[in-house]
Enzyme design. Sequence first.
Site, short mmCIF file in Angstrom:
data_model
loop_
_atom_site.label_atom_id
_atom_site.label_comp_id
_atom_site.label_asym_id
_atom_site.label_seq_id
_atom_site.Cartn_x
_atom_site.Cartn_y
_atom_site.Cartn_z
N LYS A 168 37.95 36.28 40.86
CA LYS A 168 38.23 34.91 40.86
C LYS A 168 37.70 34.15 42.15
O LYS A 168 36.99 32.97 41.90
CB LYS A 168 39.83 34.37 40.61
CG LYS A 168 40.29 33.13 40.42
CD LYS A 168 41.35 32.87 40.14
CE LYS A 168 41.99 31.52 40.08
NZ LYS A 168 43.35 31.07 40.32
N GLU A 180 43.50 36.06 42.07
CA GLU A 180 44.23 36.25 41.08
C GLU A 180 43.80 36.73 39.75
O GLU A 180 44.78 36.54 38.68
CB GLU A 180 45.00 34.59 41.05
CG GLU A 180 45.80 34.06 42.48
CD GLU A 180 46.11 33.12 42.14
OE1 GLU A 180 45.74 32.18 41.18
OE2 GLU A 180 47.03 32.39 42.89
C1 BGC Z 1 44.02 29.75 43.51
C2 BGC Z 1 44.79 29.88 44.91
C3 BGC Z 1 45.28 28.48 45.00
C4 BGC Z 1 45.80 27.49 44.05
C5 BGC Z 1 46.03 26.27 44.43
C6 BGC Z 1 44.84 28.86 42.34
O1 BGC Z 1 43.66 28.86 41.36
O2 BGC Z 1 43.69 31.20 42.96
O3 BGC Z 1 44.14 30.87 45.61
O4 BGC Z 1 46.27 28.70 46.18
O5 BGC Z 1 44.84 27.47 42.95
O6 BGC Z 1 44.95 25.64 44.90
#
Ligand code: BGC
Length: 767
Positions: A601, A488
């Site tokens: 990330k 992300e």
């Molecule tokens: C992550 C996601 C995840 C979400 C909830 C985010 O920080 O990048 O992959 O689904 O957190 O755990």
Amino acid sequence: MKQYLKHDEWCIIEEGLKPEYNEISESIFSIGNGRMGQRANFEETYTGHTFQGSYLAGVYYPDKTRVGWWKNGYPEYFAKVLNAPNWIGIDIKVDGETLDLAKCEVKSFRRVLNMKEGYLERTFTAKMVNGTEVEVNSKRFCSLVKDESAAIRYSIKLLNYTGKLTVMPYLDGDIINKDTNYDEKFWDPIHEEVEGQSGFITVETKKTAFQVCTGMQYVIEQDGQALDLSPYNTQKAKYIDSTVEFEAKEGQETVIYKYAANVTSFNHDKSEIQDLCKKTVADAVAKGFDAMLAEQAAAWGSKWEEADIVIEGDVAAQQGIRFNIFQLYQTYTGEDERLNIGPKGFTGEKYGGSTYWDTEAYCFPFYLATADQKVARQLLIYRHKHLQKAIENAAKLGFTDGAALYPMVTMNGEECHNEWEITFEEIHRNGAIAYAIYDYIRYTGEQEYLIDYGLEVLIGISRFWAQRVHFSERAGMYMMHGVTGPNEYENNVNNNWYTNLIAKWCLSYTLEAIDYVKNNAADKYKALEEQIKFYEYTETNKWKDIIEKMYLPTDDELGIIVQHDGFLDKELLVVDDLKEGDYPLNQNWSWDRILRSVFIKQADVLQGIYFFEDEFDEETIRKNFDFYEPRTVHESSLSPCVHVILASVLGKKEKAYEMYIRTARLDLDDYNNDTEDGCHITSMAGTWMAFVKGFGGMRVYNDTLQFAPYLPEQWASYAFNVRFRGHYIKVNVDKTQTTISNHADEALSLKVHGKDYEIAAESSITI
Ligand code: BGC
């Protein structure tokens, strides 16, 4: 990173009150039973830093969305896990002064989470402003056996004083979420009553109209005798309390037992919840604290028998894995198909919604291998039940003809996430949902699941992919633009390799599933075709074309997969180029800087390689690992576990161990500096995966269970258990040998380090 907790094999221990870390400890020492959960707040008043939290499964509030700039397609609300009535409160006064550790001289303090038996204990001695020294010991738990019950034993001794002790157990439903978009309260009062030593409040959520009845009854003993008390009771909207005053002699132990229940309209008819709550409290009182605690210990004993992992020679690692397993079973027990696993479980409110792709991509294998098959099946059924909503969700974005896009975050099947670059673009989540179906069938062999539920979901998902790709005339290939991959830290990219790959895989797997269902349940296939208006010939022809011409970016010169178009044109720094104060990037850098940087990330290309490992040779895995891992900051808790597994495949034992400790102790050592918001529950399943698939090398291919165990140098031995198709298998690995035992009345054929073995019923092999 903080290392203030004591290492111990079965307990989490905090010695000495650390007010600055109190909210972190409140997360870590949380208790729960799958139906309710409670942060480790103090029973008595505490005016220091605290984040009070009680949570009830399934009870949520649709908080009105807050965004800077509205985008068509955004959901109207974000479902919030609700901070529910406080059932733990017991205010204490000594000679009129309120006991409050923030105001006392705290002489000793110890908080212990006993994971073996499933309770939280706290012991302290403190000198109050009026000079009285008190010694307190409190124990509490949420019952695993009766999941609407909880109990507290709170003992207090006045060490240097004989005098007036005032005890006020209370229930408070006038609670505000820490996470609220408009600082609104989400609960309305319905009913309060308090009489003698018991009281009840019923509150209702605004909009969703969930009702919760929280009840309590208390008993106070001195010298083993219950006191005959005449309480002074008060009540107001959403609140009751009951005050008693009596004499406590110097050194005499006063024990307060507070029995509580939380009964919700999520599980019962509204007309019944008050009576049921009364009955639940009365039953608990009749059973008594000690008997309830004994049952609790036995229930946790059974869980541990199934799911424990034993590590010898490394207490920190042992504590880490047990903590992860403990929190997972405190969060989800698989008894209710309407429930799922929130990223913070019952330990906090962040990520307010309940279900993310985390469930399928990370939690699923844990429940699949450590619990009855029906537990993992419930998780699949949850998504099957939400299929219609996923179709509506896709329709809202302009997709048609039964295309399904599962939400990024959901409580009831509806999307409640609202950042366009994630809500609309992080569509790879659809792939994880299909993958879990595949994983379930691969592991359990229950192909029938496809017939009754799986295929319908797969077709919905495949229809989505078939509409989401576009054909590039120039390249002669299908592409997907404007997506966000698992990483992300970069949004709105074109041709994220992982997303394209999983889309292509979904289409292929759906074709296989269609064949299976057609050949094995032709009538049901026909019925499904009609029900969902599936035009097999036309639709699958398009799918086949996409499968054949899907663009998957690679770089021949470097011999690697390319995360997405343009990734290699970035400034290709590595994490070692970062400075001390840069970490974690998400707390120190602007978002703009993060987006433009190369830093990743969480596993993205490597997530795809992990899912489809058998399709890659070792050299390819190595090149990609060596390229991407050094650029990964692991700022999602979901990241290290995948790296343990791939590092293990590559024989990078040190790296695997480093990543393992990071995932296993992520919250215990507050690696990401955010445990105060709650524990990272979904990544805890990743820790289990890292262990069993990484160190244990567990895989299932062609109906055969495989292991490739190795022992990290830091350990003397380890042992874990898995269930597999009616077999209960124990794997023990030490410095010289691996022993695998098969507890079942049938032989088990398996592979260990690529060699075939057979273990007779109720026997073991040593390699
Ligand atoms: C992550 C996601 C995840 C979400 C909830 C985010 O920080 O990048 O992959 O689904 O957190 O755990």
